[in-house]
Scaffold this motif. Structure first.
Motif, short mmCIF file in Angstrom:
data_model
loop_
_atom_site.label_atom_id
_atom_site.label_comp_id
_atom_site.label_asym_id
_atom_site.label_seq_id
_atom_site.Cartn_x
_atom_site.Cartn_y
_atom_site.Cartn_z
N ALA A 1 85.88 89.66 20.15
CA ALA A 1 85.41 91.17 18.99
C ALA A 1 83.88 91.05 19.87
O ALA A 1 84.06 93.02 19.72
CB ALA A 1 85.30 91.11 17.66
N HIS B 1 90.64 86.71 15.64
CA HIS B 1 90.15 87.95 16.38
C HIS B 1 89.53 88.66 15.73
O HIS B 1 88.36 88.96 16.20
CB HIS B 1 90.20 88.16 18.09
CG HIS B 1 90.71 87.43 18.43
ND1 HIS B 1 89.91 86.68 19.23
CD2 HIS B 1 91.80 87.26 18.96
CE1 HIS B 1 90.26 85.85 19.84
NE2 HIS B 1 91.59 86.40 20.19
N LEU B 2 89.31 88.99 14.48
CA LEU B 2 88.94 90.15 13.48
C LEU B 2 87.50 90.06 13.11
O LEU B 2 86.78 89.24 12.98
CB LEU B 2 89.23 90.13 12.62
CG LEU B 2 91.15 90.98 12.10
CD1 LEU B 2 91.41 91.21 10.50
CD2 LEU B 2 90.90 92.14 12.55
N PRO B 3 86.67 90.62 13.56
CA PRO B 3 84.60 90.51 13.22
C PRO B 3 85.17 91.41 11.55
O PRO B 3 86.38 91.48 11.17
CB PRO B 3 83.95 92.02 14.33
CG PRO B 3 85.33 92.93 14.54
CD PRO B 3 86.24 92.14 14.53
N TYR C 1 86.72 98.48 16.51
CA TYR C 1 87.59 97.58 16.66
C TYR C 1 88.88 97.59 17.40
O TYR C 1 89.28 97.83 18.25
CB TYR C 1 87.68 96.05 15.99
CG TYR C 1 87.82 94.68 16.49
CD1 TYR C 1 87.68 94.22 17.80
CD2 TYR C 1 89.08 94.42 16.04
CE1 TYR C 1 88.68 93.35 17.98
CE2 TYR C 1 89.58 93.26 16.29
CZ TYR C 1 89.32 93.21 17.53
OH TYR C 1 90.15 91.35 17.97
N GLN D 1 90.90 97.72 21.15
CA GLN D 1 91.66 97.30 21.64
C GLN D 1 92.95 97.82 21.45
O GLN D 1 93.50 98.04 22.79
CB GLN D 1 92.68 96.60 19.88
CG GLN D 1 91.80 95.29 19.61
CD GLN D 1 92.35 94.68 18.40
OE1 GLN D 1 93.38 93.79 18.26
NE2 GLN D 1 92.45 95.17 17.28
#
Length: 351
Positions: free
Chosen positions: A11, A175-177, A184, A188
């Motif tokens: 991320a 993968h999430l921040p 974000y 993507q």
């Protein structure tokens, strides 16, 4: 580098790239309200940004809010959508807006399950709305993201199969921040649309290339795995271009379900017998077989359709047949006010 460490930096690297190279001037980003985000996400389900952007601007100029969309006649909504294709998206937008008026005080609900209950909103679209409109922490998994993750992690198998899709959802959530969810989410989609493209990806410009399994092992052409091929059926239909003495065109409204549902189009028949029956029952002055025009090939998602047009001029409806909600004469200048399938509109505009 450990897999967990790679995941932790995914991320961060993507957001750094987005700050310098992402798309920051898309019309739905200014302002990024729930209604505008929703509309853009639905338009982008089957359409590229460069195609969707002018449709979006025209749509919000005419229907700037969810209540305005809910109150508009469906014909007006379909006319604004005309040419964008996949018209079920427009019909679902209209139905969803009306449901929001009755069940959510005229606003999109800020709740995943409530969004999923609305027509035309699936898991990824609901997540994209929540992340971009409110900054809520939800993973998305549209076609661009599936391609990026399948290549980055070397995940084999058709991404839309249930087993592979579950794997992709798992890594998307991994993968999430913790913050900047709107950026974000857009990052993507931007990476998949501009760098990690289906053909000829620009790997040298990708911030993920060093840890991308597909790039490291020279497999970008193989991943993601293509859908297993199957024969696409082909059908044909006769379409009747009928004009009266004033140059008006006879249009017929399609049924509310099926192909081109609720759109206005030229009368259509499956075969010569059906076409002859329509002419016999509805039209005076249609002498002979009409003028044969070049066939039109049109592809739907699950079959191909060959349209065989015929044209008659100077005809009239039989006395027993009157203009109604399903069949009416339309002046050429008024065609733009109706939702008409793109191949039919192009035919009529050809003169």
């Amino acid at each position: 580098m450990r897999a967990s460490a790679i995941a932790d930096t995914f991320a961060g690297r993507l957001l750094d790239w987005f700050d310098s190279h992402g798309r920051h001037d898309l019309p739905w980003q200014h302002p990024r309200s729930p209604y505008r985000v929703w509309l853009s996400e639905v338009m982008l389900q089957q359409t590229q940004v460069k195609t969707a952007a002018p449709y979006f601007e025209r749509f919000v100029a005419a229907l700037p809010s969810l209540p305005a969309l809910a109150a508009a006649p469906l014909d007006d909504v379909l006319a604004l959508w005309s040419g964008l294709g996949y018209y079920s998206r427009a019909r679902n937008l209209h139905r969803a807006a009306q449901q929001c008026m009755s069940a959510h005080s005229g606003e999109l609900p800020r709740d995943l399950d409530a969004l999923l209950a609305l027509p035309g909103i699936g898991r990824s679209t609901a997540a994209a709305i929540l992340a971009q409109a409110w900054g809520d922490r939800h993973a998305i998994l549209d076609g661009n993201v599936k391609r990026v993750l399948a290549r980055f992690h070397g995940i084999e198998g058709w991404p839309r199969s249930p087993t592979i899709e579950r794997q992709l959802w798992a890594v998307a959530e991994q993968h999430l921040p913790n913050d900047r969810l709107a950026d974000y989410t857009q990052a993507q989609m931007d990476l998949g649309a501009t760098i990690c493209t289906r053909a000829r990806p620009l790997c040298a410009k990708c911030p993920m290339a060093g840890d991308c399994v597909a790039y490291v092992h020279d497999r970008t052409a193989e991943l993601p795995t293509r859908k297993p091929a199957k024969a696409v059926p082909r059908r044909e239909a006769r379409i009747m271009w009928l004009e009266d003495d004033d140059g008006r065109v006879l249009l017929q409204k399609r049924p509310p379900v099926g192909i081109w549902a609720s759109l206005w189009t030229l009368p259509q028949a499956e075969d010569e017998i059906g076409m002859e029956a329509f002419i016999r029952d509805h039209v005076d002055g249609a002498s002979g077989d009409g003028e044969s025009l070049p066939p039109i090939a049109h592809a739907f998602s699950h079959y191909k359709l060959d349209l065989l047009p015929r044209r008659w001029r100077g005809v009239a409806l039989r006395t027993a047949v009157q203009d109604n909600d399903q069949l009416r004469w339309i002046a050429p200048a008024s065609l733009s006010t109706l939702g008409i399938p793109a191949p039919i509109r192009r035919l009529l505009e050809s003169g």
